[in-house]
Enzyme design. Structure first.
Site, mmCIF file in Angstrom:
data_model
loop_
_atom_site.group_PDB
_atom_site.id
_atom_site.type_symbol
_atom_site.label_atom_id
_atom_site.label_comp_id
_atom_site.label_asym_id
_atom_site.label_seq_id
_atom_site.Cartn_x
_atom_site.Cartn_y
_atom_site.Cartn_z
ATOM 1 C CG ASP A 66 2.550 -2.431 -4.738
ATOM 2 O OD1 ASP A 66 1.535 -1.561 -5.622
ATOM 3 O OD2 ASP A 66 4.065 -1.041 -5.294
ATOM 4 C CG ASP B 129 -0.132 3.108 -5.550
ATOM 5 O OD1 ASP B 129 -1.741 3.669 -4.631
ATOM 6 O OD2 ASP B 129 -0.137 2.548 -7.001
#
Length: 239
Positions: free
Chosen positions: A152, A150
């Site tokens: 972030d 991901d």
């Protein structure tokens, strides 16, 4: 660092050598000691994390995330230091700095997507910061990122209109990039932007509740009380 200062989660601390030596002496795990010694040699920072419930008033809770192992697990080392052991500190890196650095080792679709996200946010007067694996790779040049990682992001809105516009942009760009992260409100409370969108935008509005992370606790709070801390529009600077 002054004992009265307590930077928020995700801030970076560089430690004095004496602090690293103490941490290594206190560790009972040989692999952990080796990791701490390597971190000291490379002069890499630690990152501020949420305060442990049993931490003393003069302790700062920080940590290190090591690069993923062959199974994709990212070992973490939780540490505590005192303000006197911190040699330098800084806020998380801005997304614009990460984009400008042209980091190697990113998934192929990320560079163009991150540059586009930065352009859209900058036009809206929004400056995102980066934490997690992307930040660790930027700091260490070690291979933290994988295709499944991901991105972030920290979003600190200065007004309600900026909050609404920023969440819309994040939701749009998340169709093309694996975006994750938090909205950080003026008092330091942080909420997953995805949860905020689900509850505040698509759900119960001001009456809804979201999980808020603070320096020393996590609790459900009403959307309306968080929104109340923001002006409707960004206030112009005084002449």
């Amino acid at each position: 660092m002054s004992p009265s200062q307590h930077p928020g989660r995700h801030h970076l601390f560089w430690l004095h050598d004496a602090a690293w030596q103490r941490l290594q002496q206190d560790s009972v795990d040989e692999r952990q000691r080796a990791s701490l010694a390597h971190w000291q040699r490379m002069r890499w920072p630690v990152v501020v994390r949420r305060t442990d419930v049993d931490a003393r008033a003069d302790e700062l809770c920080v940590g290190i995330a090591l690069p993923p192992d062959a199974q994709g697990n990212k070992p973490r080392i939780a540490l505590r230091v005192t303000p006197q052991e911190v040699a330098a500190s800084r806020a998380p890196f801005l997304l614009r700095d990460i984009v400008a650095a042209r980091l190697g080792g990113l998934p192929s679709s990320w560079p163009a997507g991150l540059a586009e996200l930065q352009q859209h946010m900058e036009r809206a007067g929004i400056f995102l910061s980066v934490f997690g694996s992307l930040a660790w790779q930027a700091v260490t040049a070690e291979p933290y990122l994988r295709a499944s990682s991901d991105i972030d992001l920290l979003f600190c809105p200065r007004s309600r209109s900026q909050l609404e516009g920023g969440v819309r942009l994040l939701a749009w760009q998340a169709m093309f990039l694996p975006l994750d992260g938090e909205i950080v409100f003026p008092d330091g409370g942080a909420v997953s932007w995805k949860e905020w969108r689900q509850v505040a935008v698509l759900g119960a509005g001001d009456l809804g509740q979201v999980l808020v992370k603070r320096a020393n606790r996590v609790a459900l709070e009403r959307v309306g009380s968080l929104m109340a801390a923001l002006p409707q529009e960004v206030q112009p600077c005084a002449a």
